[in-house]
Design a protein around this motif. Structure first.
Motif, PDB file in Angstrom:
ATOM      1  N   PHE A 149       0.832  -1.208   0.000  1.00 41.69           N
ATOM      2  CA  PHE A 149       0.000   0.000   0.000  1.00 41.69           C
ATOM      3  C   PHE A 149       0.868   1.260   0.000  1.00 41.69           C
ATOM      4  CE2 PHE A 149      -3.473  -2.824   1.261  1.00 41.69           C
ATOM      5  CZ  PHE A 149      -4.508  -2.304   0.497  1.00 41.69           C
ATOM      6  N   LEU A 150       1.960   1.247   0.760  1.00 37.59           N
ATOM      7  CA  LEU A 150       2.850   2.413   0.774  1.00 37.59           C
ATOM      8  C   LEU A 150       3.484   2.632  -0.595  1.00 37.59           C
ATOM      9  CD1 LEU A 150       4.527   2.081   4.286  1.00 37.59           C
ATOM     10  CD2 LEU A 150       2.910   3.839   3.530  1.00 37.59           C
ATOM     11  N   PHE A 203      10.447   8.759  12.818  1.00 39.18           N
ATOM     12  CA  PHE A 203      11.295   8.413  11.681  1.00 39.18           C
ATOM     13  C   PHE A 203      10.798   9.087  10.401  1.00 39.18           C
ATOM     14  CE2 PHE A 203      13.380   5.480  14.375  1.00 39.18           C
ATOM     15  CZ  PHE A 203      14.500   4.998  13.726  1.00 39.18           C
ATOM     16  N   THR A 204       9.473   9.203  10.262  1.00 42.52           N
ATOM     17  CA  THR A 204       8.894   9.861   9.086  1.00 42.52           C
ATOM     18  C   THR A 204       9.248  11.342   9.073  1.00 42.52           C
ATOM     19  OG1 THR A 204       7.095   8.281   8.877  1.00 42.52           O
ATOM     20  CG2 THR A 204       6.716  10.477   7.959  1.00 42.52           C
ATOM     21  N   PRO A 213       6.234  15.124  -2.482  1.00 38.78           N
ATOM     22  CA  PRO A 213       5.257  14.051  -2.281  1.00 38.78           C
ATOM     23  C   PRO A 213       5.595  13.311  -0.981  1.00 38.78           C
ATOM     24  CG  PRO A 213       6.675  13.574  -4.168  1.00 38.78           C
ATOM     25  CD  PRO A 213       7.072  14.910  -3.643  1.00 38.78           C
ATOM     26  N   TYR A 214       4.850  13.647   0.076  1.00 44.55           N
ATOM     27  CA  TYR A 214       5.212  13.192   1.418  1.00 44.55           C
ATOM     28  C   TYR A 214       5.008  11.693   1.625  1.00 44.55           C
ATOM     29  CZ  TYR A 214       6.734  14.352   6.085  1.00 44.55           C
ATOM     30  OH  TYR A 214       7.480  14.455   7.237  1.00 44.55           O
ATOM     31  N   ALA A 215       4.349  11.015   0.683  1.00 43.02           N
ATOM     32  CA  ALA A 215       4.247   9.555   0.788  1.00 43.02           C
ATOM     33  C   ALA A 215       5.643   8.932   0.797  1.00 43.02           C
ATOM     34  CB  ALA A 215       3.415   8.987  -0.354  1.00 43.02           C
ATOM     35  N   THR A 273       6.811   6.442   3.715  1.00 44.28           N
ATOM     36  CA  THR A 273       7.307   5.117   3.353  1.00 44.28           C
ATOM     37  C   THR A 273       8.723   4.890   3.867  1.00 44.28           C
ATOM     38  OG1 THR A 273       5.887   5.087   1.409  1.00 44.28           O
ATOM     39  CG2 THR A 273       7.785   3.592   1.391  1.00 44.28           C
ATOM     40  N   LEU A 274       9.601   5.857   3.636  1.00 39.99           N
ATOM     41  CA  LEU A 274      10.985   5.722   4.110  1.00 39.99           C
ATOM     42  C   LEU A 274      11.054   5.715   5.634  1.00 39.99           C
ATOM     43  CD1 LEU A 274      12.804   8.031   1.538  1.00 39.99           C
ATOM     44  CD2 LEU A 274      12.867   5.522   1.657  1.00 39.99           C
ATOM     45  N   GLY A 275      10.235   6.532   6.274  1.00 40.42           N
ATOM     46  CA  GLY A 275      10.198   6.557   7.736  1.00 40.42           C
ATOM     47  C   GLY A 275       9.709   5.238   8.316  1.00 40.42           C
TER      48      GLY A 275
END
Length: 183
Positions: free
Chosen positions: A21-22, A109-110, A165-167, A171-173
């Protein structure tokens, strides 16, 4: 009847589904700068189904707590107009998948990933000074409104360097948090 093999498989499958989903949100947010409500709602349904199978249904409460806390922790950033509503809803979805025990770490983390990505974005565009000015303005404006007993909502548009794009950051966080937990 759910066997022990299925129960032992569920936590890993749940995180795999979250990763899927991410990834989908990264693709749509990068292409359209929008996270579709249908995607987030689908993720919430899957998260609650997964959590419902864990602990004989006891995971449903954990999913609801994680969803609520993820939403509440990101809501102030939306009110300050620092991020969009889709980002807030996406963090709620992440919280539903992970539960309350992990969402605070994932949010931290995000935010760290978002800061690093924003810095890299500003450096690429040669707009670091404008980024620093914007952060200073938002911080001072927010502090002065809180001191006056008002809600720190940004009323004036700032001279943005662009949108991120904060997704990607979410996702990385999320991935960074689980990597950190595994070492």
């Amino acid at each position: 009847m759910i066997t022990n093999d299925i129960i032992n498989f569920l936590p890993g499958a749940r995180l795999g589904l979250l990763a899927g989903f991410l990834l989908a949100t990264v693709i749509t947010d990068t292409a359209a700068r929008k996270i579709p409500n249908k995607l987030v709602l689908g993720g919430l349904v899957v998260a609650f189904l997964c959590q419902g199978l864990i602990s004989g249904g006891g995971g449903l409460l954990e999913a609801a707590k994680g969803m609520g806390l993820g939403f509440v922790l990101f809501l102030p950033l939306y009110l300050l107009r620092v991020m969009g509503a889709g980002d807030v809803k996406l963090m709620a979805m992440v919280g539903a998948f992970t539960g309350m025990q992990d969402i605070v770490g994932i949010v931290l983390f995000t935010l760290l990933a978002g800061g690093v990505l924003s810095l890299a974005f500003a450096l690429k565009l040669k707009s670091l000074n404008r980024l620093i000015d914007n952060v200073r303005y938002l911080a001072l404006s927010g502090i002065s409104k809180v001191a006056a007993g008002k809600i720190p909502v940004n009323d004036f548009p700032i001279n943005s360097i662009g949108t991120l794009p904060y997704a990607w950051a979410i996702t990385l966080g999320t991935a960074g948090y689980f990597f950190w937990q595994s070492v």
